[in-house]
Design an enzyme around this catalytic site. Structure first.
Site, mmCIF file in Angstrom:
data_model
loop_
_atom_site.group_PDB
_atom_site.id
_atom_site.type_symbol
_atom_site.label_atom_id
_atom_site.label_comp_id
_atom_site.label_asym_id
_atom_site.label_seq_id
_atom_site.Cartn_x
_atom_site.Cartn_y
_atom_site.Cartn_z
ATOM 1 N N ALA A 1 0.694 -0.839 0.514
ATOM 2 C CA ALA A 1 0.433 0.006 -0.045
ATOM 3 C C ALA A 1 1.126 0.983 0.096
ATOM 4 C CB ALA A 1 -0.819 0.044 1.232
ATOM 5 N N GLY A 2 2.371 0.945 -0.761
ATOM 6 C CA GLY A 2 2.797 2.356 -1.049
ATOM 7 C C GLY A 2 1.907 3.129 -2.255
ATOM 8 N N VAL A 3 3.236 3.915 -2.650
ATOM 9 C CA VAL A 3 3.056 4.866 -3.341
ATOM 10 C C VAL A 3 2.387 4.254 -4.736
ATOM 11 C CG1 VAL A 3 2.946 7.460 -4.795
ATOM 12 C CG2 VAL A 3 3.773 6.925 -2.680
ATOM 13 N N ILE A 4 3.153 3.168 -5.329
ATOM 14 C CA ILE A 4 2.367 3.026 -6.404
ATOM 15 C C ILE A 4 1.746 2.026 -6.645
ATOM 16 C CG2 ILE A 4 3.507 1.087 -7.878
ATOM 17 C CD1 ILE A 4 6.641 2.785 -7.764
ATOM 18 N N GLU B 1 -1.368 -5.245 2.701
ATOM 19 C CA GLU B 1 0.075 -3.775 2.878
ATOM 20 C C GLU B 1 0.707 -4.955 4.575
ATOM 21 O OE1 GLU B 1 2.437 -1.376 2.388
ATOM 22 O OE2 GLU B 1 3.404 -2.285 4.200
ATOM 23 N N ARG C 1 10.857 -0.125 -4.486
ATOM 24 C CA ARG C 1 12.030 -0.232 -5.899
ATOM 25 C C ARG C 1 13.560 -0.416 -5.070
ATOM 26 N NH1 ARG C 1 10.207 1.159 -10.978
ATOM 27 N NH2 ARG C 1 12.053 1.494 -11.574
ATOM 28 N N ASP D 1 17.300 7.182 -8.344
ATOM 29 C CA ASP D 1 17.166 6.549 -7.368
ATOM 30 C C ASP D 1 18.455 5.218 -7.192
ATOM 31 O OD1 ASP D 1 14.239 7.332 -8.383
ATOM 32 O OD2 ASP D 1 13.866 5.544 -8.916
ATOM 33 N N ALA E 1 10.914 11.157 -9.424
ATOM 34 C CA ALA E 1 11.511 12.367 -10.257
ATOM 35 C C ALA E 1 12.854 13.492 -10.368
ATOM 36 C CB ALA E 1 10.867 12.359 -11.250
ATOM 37 N N HIS F 1 -9.999 34.965 -5.325
ATOM 38 C CA HIS F 1 -10.913 34.300 -4.910
ATOM 39 C C HIS F 1 -11.728 33.760 -6.373
ATOM 40 C CE1 HIS F 1 -14.512 33.235 -2.714
ATOM 41 N NE2 HIS F 1 -15.514 33.646 -3.503
HETATM 42 P P1 FAD Z 1 15.182 5.881 -14.041
HETATM 43 O O1 FAD Z 1 14.364 6.978 -14.074
HETATM 44 O O2 FAD Z 1 15.337 4.744 -13.193
HETATM 45 O O3 FAD Z 1 16.410 6.505 -14.812
HETATM 46 C C1 FAD Z 1 17.526 4.939 -15.333
HETATM 47 C C2 FAD Z 1 17.981 4.651 -16.644
HETATM 48 O O4 FAD Z 1 19.153 4.593 -16.508
HETATM 49 C C3 FAD Z 1 17.232 4.343 -17.664
HETATM 50 O O5 FAD Z 1 16.431 4.211 -18.579
HETATM 51 C C4 FAD Z 1 17.926 2.407 -17.357
HETATM 52 O O6 FAD Z 1 17.642 2.090 -18.842
HETATM 53 C C5 FAD Z 1 19.368 3.442 -17.218
HETATM 54 N N1 FAD Z 1 20.434 1.707 -17.441
HETATM 55 C C6 FAD Z 1 20.634 1.748 -16.322
HETATM 56 N N2 FAD Z 1 21.837 0.871 -16.251
HETATM 57 C C7 FAD Z 1 22.160 0.962 -16.885
HETATM 58 C C8 FAD Z 1 23.349 1.024 -18.587
HETATM 59 N N3 FAD Z 1 24.086 0.327 -17.337
HETATM 60 N N4 FAD Z 1 23.902 1.358 -19.082
HETATM 61 C C9 FAD Z 1 23.102 2.270 -19.873
HETATM 62 N N5 FAD Z 1 22.464 2.875 -19.134
HETATM 63 C C10 FAD Z 1 21.751 2.574 -18.148
HETATM 64 N N6 FAD Z 1 8.198 9.786 -9.451
HETATM 65 C C11 FAD Z 1 7.668 10.804 -9.428
HETATM 66 O O7 FAD Z 1 8.540 12.112 -8.719
HETATM 67 N N7 FAD Z 1 6.467 11.321 -9.246
HETATM 68 C C12 FAD Z 1 5.742 10.627 -9.744
HETATM 69 O O8 FAD Z 1 4.351 10.457 -10.211
HETATM 70 C C13 FAD Z 1 6.198 9.042 -9.426
HETATM 71 N N8 FAD Z 1 5.133 8.504 -9.997
HETATM 72 C C14 FAD Z 1 5.657 7.062 -10.793
HETATM 73 C C15 FAD Z 1 5.245 5.505 -11.043
HETATM 74 C C16 FAD Z 1 6.445 4.460 -11.400
HETATM 75 C C17 FAD Z 1 4.813 3.229 -11.751
HETATM 76 C C18 FAD Z 1 6.571 4.156 -11.052
HETATM 77 C C19 FAD Z 1 7.171 2.833 -11.110
HETATM 78 C C20 FAD Z 1 8.061 5.536 -11.035
HETATM 79 C C21 FAD Z 1 7.069 6.794 -10.328
HETATM 80 N N9 FAD Z 1 8.158 7.475 -10.174
HETATM 81 C C22 FAD Z 1 7.591 8.790 -9.423
HETATM 82 C C23 FAD Z 1 9.768 7.051 -9.176
HETATM 83 C C24 FAD Z 1 10.271 7.731 -10.882
HETATM 84 O O9 FAD Z 1 10.118 6.878 -12.037
HETATM 85 C C25 FAD Z 1 11.262 7.543 -10.446
HETATM 86 O O10 FAD Z 1 12.651 8.252 -9.304
HETATM 87 C C26 FAD Z 1 12.808 8.095 -11.368
HETATM 88 O O11 FAD Z 1 12.674 7.499 -12.680
HETATM 89 C C27 FAD Z 1 14.055 8.149 -10.762
HETATM 90 O O12 FAD Z 1 14.980 8.480 -12.304
HETATM 91 P P2 FAD Z 1 16.956 8.177 -11.953
HETATM 92 O O13 FAD Z 1 17.137 9.091 -13.443
HETATM 93 O O14 FAD Z 1 17.413 7.940 -11.396
HETATM 94 O O15 FAD Z 1 16.472 7.255 -13.010
HETATM 95 P P1 AMP Z 2 6.647 1.994 -1.024
HETATM 96 O O1 AMP Z 2 8.124 1.481 -0.806
HETATM 97 O O2 AMP Z 2 6.309 3.051 -0.610
HETATM 98 O O3 AMP Z 2 6.473 1.802 -2.796
HETATM 99 O O4 AMP Z 2 5.602 0.498 -0.577
HETATM 100 C C1 AMP Z 2 6.429 -1.200 -0.875
HETATM 101 C C2 AMP Z 2 5.232 -1.206 0.361
HETATM 102 O O5 AMP Z 2 5.595 -2.498 0.316
HETATM 103 C C3 AMP Z 2 5.748 -1.028 1.859
HETATM 104 O O6 AMP Z 2 4.781 -0.014 2.875
HETATM 105 C C4 AMP Z 2 5.714 -2.727 2.577
HETATM 106 O O7 AMP Z 2 5.288 -2.669 3.520
HETATM 107 C C5 AMP Z 2 4.709 -4.002 1.463
HETATM 108 N N1 AMP Z 2 5.061 -4.949 1.333
HETATM 109 C C6 AMP Z 2 6.735 -5.420 1.052
HETATM 110 N N2 AMP Z 2 6.806 -6.778 0.605
HETATM 111 C C7 AMP Z 2 5.207 -6.817 1.620
HETATM 112 C C8 AMP Z 2 4.976 -8.292 1.642
HETATM 113 N N3 AMP Z 2 5.300 -9.717 1.635
HETATM 114 N N4 AMP Z 2 2.952 -8.554 1.740
HETATM 115 C C9 AMP Z 2 2.094 -7.202 2.024
HETATM 116 N N5 AMP Z 2 3.258 -6.328 2.035
HETATM 117 C C10 AMP Z 2 4.846 -6.054 1.733
#
Ligand code: FAD
Ligand code: AMP
Length: 478
Positions: free
Chosen positions: A189-192, A211, A279, A319, A327, A451
């Site tokens: 029950a996290g953001v995603i 969760e 993640r 990340d 992001a 307003h």
């Molecule tokens: P990434 O976006 O993961 O980019 C890394 C890149 O490096 C990738 O394209 C990968 O292919 C490339 N790469 C990796 N290893 C190599 C290598 N060895 N050689 C060449 N290329 C490589 N964040 C928000 O702020 N707002 C949101 O609403 C939000 N919604 C999300 C929803 C979902 C479903 C998910 C999964 C994530 C969401 N996030 C959101 C999180 C956000 O996507 C990440 O925090 C963000 O993309 C991180 O950016 P980054 O540049 O660190 O890495």
């Molecule tokens: P987030 O890291 O915010 O995307 O949230 C992921 C959530 O998954 C966390 O709140 C964890 O507690 C939950 N979680 C991880 N492993 C399990 C599991 N085996 N069963 C239920 N929830 C889990």
């Protein structure tokens, strides 16, 4: 001959592509290496965020919300919508077009700014040399004065629920369902988990969220988390806290999920299961043994406050390093690092990174929660204004939630802004701007707000901090 750059960025997500553009704008000869291939097998820029994260999830959230409104939100306005249907492949196709436009836009920005794109998988060698394995398997090496590692993260997995991207999917698979599952389970029950669960619940899926933790949204302000739990549950999300998944079994395209909660061992059967348990950073195959880059105890690349790794001239952002996986955090680190490489004294304020959950109502905050401040022993004044008292929210028939402003009791400096309700993400950004300039609640209260706007709820909450709200009874009188 080995190509030489001032800056080589590995990864073209919101961290890497922004860092590369900024470095090029600052006059540095810059290359960016990316390996990600789209559904057509072409290298696509933009990382997780543009391809399988922020943008596609918001596209589906917006489409599913419109459908939900057409089904149940129009009537109150006097609009009769008959025969409303959802074409899931069309919705997913629209999402794909948005992704393509945006990822193509990053490629255009690279060209416009003179960033060299190198396609392939990168590996950091010793002395800031980077090995690139191209898609055709050929290997080359480039050298750089500075390397920025921006390789991001991938979905975490748990042994009891192995992802097959068919019945058991991760967040990427959940963006591509071609039909609405009748019964859907989400682990986490996290953001995603909440965002993706909301998409499919709005389209008619019966959604159960399992969760493991007992506390819902532990990072949010408790008052906000409580309201969120109540509202999302009312919307039909069956959120079961304290439920730890222990196993799964797939039979005839259905999955039986076993879990343990306060009542003991349980199991339920679903058509699809989304594993949304967080993640993890991608560092395997990135670092040669002599690269000099060290990891921390959790597997993230170890960096200091300025994103310097343990190898001189090598930085890491986004990340793959400590801090929230967002992001905008990745992008700002990219800007900071590019500027520092160019000799500027850039800093980043890690205390004011806004968080948003794009459910409906939206949930967003910046700064500290009331419970954190209490734990830290900081005396605070709190102002809350409910959207039920906002004329603009009433006009929009969207009156759930509230704005909460927390200020230091002694100095009146705003320490946190927490919103659940319409426009929460945009309202919190106003709080973030004020807080960056050290605003007091009184400062916000003295400003003129248009307003009728949702922003007036922020104004009133700031006034309420010191008992001066006009449009609600003040809890605290001054
Ligand atoms: P990434 O976006 O993961 O980019 C890394 C890149 O490096 C990738 O394209 C990968 O292919 C490339 N790469 C990796 N290893 C190599 C290598 N060895 N050689 C060449 N290329 C490589 N964040 C928000 O702020 N707002 C949101 O609403 C939000 N919604 C999300 C929803 C979902 C479903 C998910 C999964 C994530 C969401 N996030 C959101 C999180 C956000 O996507 C990440 O925090 C963000 O993309 C991180 O950016 P980054 O540049 O660190 O890495
Ligand atoms: P987030 O890291 O915010 O995307 O949230 C992921 C959530 O998954 C966390 O709140 C964890 O507690 C939950 N979680 C991880 N492993 C399990 C599991 N085996 N069963 C239920 N929830 C889990």
């Amino acid at each position: 001959m080995t190509q030489q750059f001032d800056v080589v960025v590995i990864g073209a997500g919101p961290g890497g592509y922004v860092a590369a553009i900024k470095a090029a704008q600052l006059g540095l000869k810059t290359a960016c290496i990316e390996k990600y291939q789209d559904k057509q097998g072409k290298v696509a820029l933009g990382g997780t965020c543009l391809n399988v994260g922020c943008i596609p999830s918001k596209a589906l959230l917006d489409s599913s919300w419109k459908y939900h409104e057409a089904l149940s939100g129009f009537k109150v306005h006097g609009i009769e919508a008959k025969g409303v249907t959802m074409d899931v492949p069309a919705m997913v196709g629209r999402k794909d077009v948005i992704v393509k436009n945006l990822t193509g836009g990053v490629a255009t920005l690279f060209k416009a700014n003179g960033v060299t794109l190198l396609e392939g998988q990168a590996r950091l060698l010793a002395n800031k040399q980077v090995e690139i394995t191209a898609l055709d398997g050929s290997v080359s090496v480039v050298a750089a004065e500075n390397v920025i590692l921006a390789v991001g993260s991938v979905p975490s997995t748990i042994p009891p629920a192995p992802v097959d991207q068919d019945v058991i999917v991760d967040s990427t698979g959940a963006l591509d369902f071609q039909a609405v599952p009748k019964k859907l389970c989400v682990i986490g029950a996290g953001v995603i988990g909440l965002e993706l669960g909301s998409v499919w619940a709005r389209l008619g899926a019966e959604v159960t969220v399992l969760e493991a933790l007992d506390k819902f949204l532990p990072a949010a302000d408790e008052q906000v988390a409580k309201e969120a739990y109540k509202t999302l549950s009312k919307q039909g999300l069956n959120i079961r806290m304290g439920a730890r998944v222990t196993g799964t079994e797939i039979k005839k395209k259905q999955v039986t999920v076993s879990f343990v909660d306060a009542e003991g061992d349980q199991s339920l059967t679903f058509d699809k299961l989304i594993v949304a348990v967080g993640r993890r950073p991608i560092t395997n195959e990135l670092l040669a043994v002599d690269s000099g880059v060290k990891l921390d105890e959790r597997g993230f690349i170890f960096v200091d406050d300025h994103c310097k790794t343990s190898a001189p001239g090598v930085y890491a952002i986004g990340d793959v390093v400590r801090g929230p996986m967002l992001a905008h955090k990745a992008s700002e680190e990219g800007i900071m690092v590019a500027e520092r490489i160019a000799g500027h004294k850039a800093q980043m304020n890690y205390d004011l990174i806004p968080s948003v959950i794009y459910t409906h109502p939206e949930i967003a905050w910046v700064g500290k929660s009331e419970q954190t401040l209490k734990t830290e022993g900081v005396a605070v004044n709190v102002g809350v204004f409910p959207f039920a008292a906002s004329g603009r929210a009433m006009a929009a028939n969207d009156t759930g939630g509230f704005v909460k402003v927390i200020a230091d009791a002694e100095t009146d400096r705003v320490l946190g802004v927490h919103v659940i309700g319409p426009g929460a993400a945009e309202l919190v950004q106003q709080g973030a701007i004020g807080m960056e300039f050290g605003t007091s609640a009184e400062d916000i209260g003295m400003m003129v707000f248009s307003h009728p706007t949702l922003s007036e709820a922020l104004h009133e909450a700031a006034l309420a901090v010191n008992g001066h709200a006009i449009h609600i009874a003040n809890r605290k009188k001054r």
